[in-house]
Design a protein around this motif. Structure first.
Motif, mmCIF file in Angstrom:
data_model
loop_
_atom_site.group_PDB
_atom_site.id
_atom_site.type_symbol
_atom_site.label_atom_id
_atom_site.label_comp_id
_atom_site.label_asym_id
_atom_site.label_seq_id
_atom_site.Cartn_x
_atom_site.Cartn_y
_atom_site.Cartn_z
ATOM 1 N N ASN A 1 -2.491 6.641 3.773
ATOM 2 C CA ASN A 1 -2.485 7.103 2.411
ATOM 3 C C ASN A 1 -3.721 6.551 1.695
ATOM 4 O O ASN A 1 -3.937 5.344 1.637
ATOM 5 C CB ASN A 1 -1.199 6.649 1.743
ATOM 6 N N LEU A 2 -4.524 7.425 1.140
ATOM 7 C CA LEU A 2 -5.756 7.009 0.467
ATOM 8 C C LEU A 2 -5.508 6.182 -0.783
ATOM 9 O O LEU A 2 -6.316 5.338 -1.159
ATOM 10 C CB LEU A 2 -6.602 8.235 0.105
ATOM 11 N N ALA A 3 -4.398 6.394 -1.418
ATOM 12 C CA ALA A 3 -4.102 5.642 -2.643
ATOM 13 C C ALA A 3 -3.893 4.155 -2.356
ATOM 14 O O ALA A 3 -4.191 3.311 -3.193
ATOM 15 C CB ALA A 3 -2.864 6.213 -3.318
ATOM 16 N N THR A 4 -3.417 3.822 -1.177
ATOM 17 C CA THR A 4 -3.174 2.414 -0.844
ATOM 18 C C THR A 4 -4.337 1.765 -0.088
ATOM 19 O O THR A 4 -4.345 0.555 0.098
ATOM 20 C CB THR A 4 -1.895 2.272 0.006
ATOM 21 N N PRO A 6 -7.495 0.901 -0.863
ATOM 22 C CA PRO A 6 -8.200 -0.234 -1.483
ATOM 23 C C PRO A 6 -7.406 -1.536 -1.460
ATOM 24 O O PRO A 6 -7.973 -2.612 -1.619
ATOM 25 C CB PRO A 6 -8.428 0.224 -2.920
ATOM 26 N N TYR A 7 -6.127 -1.454 -1.244
ATOM 27 C CA TYR A 7 -5.284 -2.646 -1.270
ATOM 28 C C TYR A 7 -4.957 -3.178 0.128
ATOM 29 O O TYR A 7 -4.277 -4.182 0.257
ATOM 30 C CB TYR A 7 -3.994 -2.352 -2.035
ATOM 31 N N ARG A 8 -5.494 -2.512 1.157
ATOM 32 C CA ARG A 8 -5.253 -2.978 2.519
ATOM 33 C C ARG A 8 -6.119 -4.200 2.796
ATOM 34 O O ARG A 8 -7.141 -4.414 2.159
ATOM 35 C CB ARG A 8 -5.559 -1.864 3.509
ATOM 36 N N LYS A 9 -5.707 -4.996 3.732
ATOM 37 C CA LYS A 9 -6.423 -6.223 4.076
ATOM 38 C C LYS A 9 -7.506 -5.951 5.122
ATOM 39 O O LYS A 9 -7.418 -4.995 5.894
ATOM 40 C CB LYS A 9 -5.439 -7.251 4.607
ATOM 41 N N VAL A 10 -8.485 -6.819 5.148
ATOM 42 C CA VAL A 10 -9.585 -6.707 6.106
ATOM 43 C C VAL A 10 -9.055 -6.673 7.542
ATOM 44 O O VAL A 10 -9.555 -5.926 8.381
ATOM 45 C CB VAL A 10 -10.581 -7.879 5.927
#
Length: 79
Positions: A1-4, A6-10
């Motif tokens: 999901n593209l909305a999430t 930016p909040y994913r971890k490295v």
């Protein structure tokens, strides 16, 4: 999901099996390896801790500009 995204971890995007060479490895060894494979860069380590990386294009350009390419096993096979 593209909305999430930016909040994913490295860690979600890391490659756990990066190819590593010790800082003391001969440049010629890395050069010849990168000539044979499609990998674009290798990680450089010191005591298993990352200290930098070498990109294929940069290393190949450096070897070519210093005339070392003609002295390698890779180029001698094609001449």
């Amino acid at each position: 999901n593209l909305a999430t995204t930016p909040y994913r971890k490295v860690v979600d995007f890391m490659r756990p099996n990066a190819l590593c060479y010790d800082e003391d490895a001969p440049l010629r060894l890395i050069y010849e390896f990168l000539c044979r494979v499609s990998i674009r860069s290798v990680l450089i380590v010191n005591h298993r801790k990352p200290t930098g990386f070498i990109e294929r294009a940069s290393l190949l350009r450096w070897f070519s500009s210093h005339g070392w390419a003609a002295k390698t096993a890779i180029s001698s096979r094609f001449s």
